[in-house]
Design a protein around this motif. Sequence first.
Motif, PDB file in Angstrom:
ATOM      1  N   LEU A 380       0.828  -1.212   0.000  1.00 28.35           N
ATOM      2  CA  LEU A 380       0.000   0.000   0.000  1.00 28.35           C
ATOM      3  C   LEU A 380       0.861   1.260   0.000  1.00 28.35           C
ATOM      4  O   LEU A 380       0.539   2.240  -0.685  1.00 28.35           O
ATOM      5  CB  LEU A 380      -0.925  -0.008   1.216  1.00 28.35           C
ATOM      6  N   VAL A 381       1.926   1.249   0.763  1.00 33.01           N
ATOM      7  CA  VAL A 381       2.830   2.400   0.778  1.00 33.01           C
ATOM      8  C   VAL A 381       3.451   2.605  -0.601  1.00 33.01           C
ATOM      9  O   VAL A 381       3.556   3.739  -1.097  1.00 33.01           O
ATOM     10  CB  VAL A 381       3.924   2.218   1.848  1.00 33.01           C
ATOM     11  N   LEU A 383       2.185   1.861  -3.400  1.00 33.82           N
ATOM     12  CA  LEU A 383       1.165   2.358  -4.326  1.00 33.82           C
ATOM     13  C   LEU A 383       0.885   3.848  -4.138  1.00 33.82           C
ATOM     14  O   LEU A 383       0.256   4.467  -5.001  1.00 33.82           O
ATOM     15  CB  LEU A 383      -0.132   1.563  -4.151  1.00 33.82           C
ATOM     16  N   THR A 384       1.321   4.415  -3.013  1.00 34.26           N
ATOM     17  CA  THR A 384       1.097   5.848  -2.802  1.00 34.26           C
ATOM     18  C   THR A 384       2.161   6.704  -3.476  1.00 34.26           C
ATOM     19  O   THR A 384       1.997   7.924  -3.550  1.00 34.26           O
ATOM     20  CB  THR A 384       1.087   6.184  -1.298  1.00 34.26           C
ATOM     21  N   PHE A 385       3.240   6.088  -3.946  1.00 26.71           N
ATOM     22  CA  PHE A 385       4.280   6.871  -4.612  1.00 26.71           C
ATOM     23  C   PHE A 385       3.702   7.529  -5.861  1.00 26.71           C
ATOM     24  O   PHE A 385       2.983   6.901  -6.627  1.00 26.71           O
ATOM     25  CB  PHE A 385       5.470   5.988  -4.985  1.00 26.71           C
ATOM     26  N   ILE A 387       1.699  10.121  -5.723  1.00 25.71           N
ATOM     27  CA  ILE A 387       0.443  10.821  -5.459  1.00 25.71           C
ATOM     28  C   ILE A 387       0.630  12.333  -5.490  1.00 25.71           C
ATOM     29  O   ILE A 387      -0.321  13.094  -5.711  1.00 25.71           O
ATOM     30  CB  ILE A 387      -0.136  10.368  -4.103  1.00 25.71           C
ATOM     31  N   LEU A 390      -0.629  13.950  -8.579  1.00 30.39           N
ATOM     32  CA  LEU A 390      -2.045  13.789  -8.886  1.00 30.39           C
ATOM     33  C   LEU A 390      -2.667  15.150  -9.190  1.00 30.39           C
ATOM     34  O   LEU A 390      -2.580  16.076  -8.384  1.00 30.39           O
ATOM     35  CB  LEU A 390      -2.765  13.139  -7.707  1.00 30.39           C
TER      36      LEU A 390
END
Length: 453
Positions: A380-381, A383-385, A387, A390
């Motif tokens: 999960l961490v 996958l936040t790269f 952001i 965005l």
Amino acid sequence: MSPHRMAGLPAGRRGKYAVLVLWLVLLAAAGPLALKLGETQDNSTLGALPPGVESSRAAQRAEAAFPESRRQLAVAVYVRDSGLTAADRARVDADRTAFAGYADGGVVSPPVPSADGRALLFSLPVSADEQRRADAVSAMKDRLAEGAPGLRTALTGDAAAESDIWDAFDGMDGALLLATAVTVALLLLVTYRSPVLWLVPLLAVGVANQLAGATVYLLARHAGLAVDFQSQTILTVLVFGVGVDYALLLIARYREELRRHADRHAAMAVALRRSFGAVCASAATVALGLLCLVAADLPATRGLGPVGAVGIVAALLAMTTLLPAVLVLCGRWLFWPFVPRHTPGADERDHTADHGVWRRVAALVGRRPRPVWVGTAAVLVALTFGIGNLALGLPDDESFTIEVGSVTGQRLVAAHYPGGSAAPVEVLAAADAADRVVEAVRAVPGVAEVGGP
């Protein structure tokens, strides 16, 4: 209340009737209030910025000094690719005269020709009253639609864009509710392959939606909760989506227990007790996540958090009380034609045939919980790269799925005038510094023209 007692109410032989009576009373009280939710909408905060940012402070100062400056503008644009004719200019003059009746104060700007001689535009402020503004914009659109051959016309500006937005959302509540209900019904039909069962969770989630709407209405009316058409629309989607999710979990567990128990009340009590923790954990996670929006800077986003959390709680209550009571009351026949029959000895059987994949997943988590949660958290961490890159929101001309009049007008203006002609930047300064400010603005690269103070 413990899960055991909670499960005993809607699953009990007498408790199910008490639960149904309670929900009938709630529905009778909530229904009329839910219908009034639209009355509490305050759409003025949509797109509004926090009070402390520079543009908001400038707008407040400008409104105090020039009350008429906050009126929305309508911009009429005329384009002929081969060059405007005398008849076209006469048409513009006639429209300016007609539009003076819709202008706030009766003032319409002079026509502004483009440098290429192919376009003309003029602007006018419209009424601050929403209904009068909507009527004026509609009438101007109708007149512009009566164009001459080869002459392209459009109405743009803030007033026209607002009108196009309301047209796009007109009737959306009913359409969205119908689309959501049809999607949910199809999902339940495919899942349970029963022509009857899908009606029960759909009925329960509809009641939950009424309860959520009534609660939000009361909070908006008496507690100052900000509600707009965006949050009201999302409320419906949340309640239906979350409610059906919980219904699928409960009904799947109930169907399993019906094979293990001859008494459907006992089957529901076990099903509800064993699924209650997972459902509550899910609801708490989503509700608390939505409440984090209270920390948002944008007013519209900040109001969305409590509204969504109310919807989650309403869905939780309905799916863990009303739905079990109705399922138990109706009996096994709801699952027709695939009615789950009691199979003696099913409690002692190995159910890996029914739950092979998920049983192995559960066994893995049970054997090695720490590596599982550490590995999951690491994924999960990862996958936040990114952001931080965005991008939120859309340009005005990409906010519609079709090209509306205000977007057409923007593109016509952009093709024949310097950027920002239809919506120029406003600079607010002290009167004694006006000349210095004008010179400073003219020196900024990219500024095409500076009007007089």
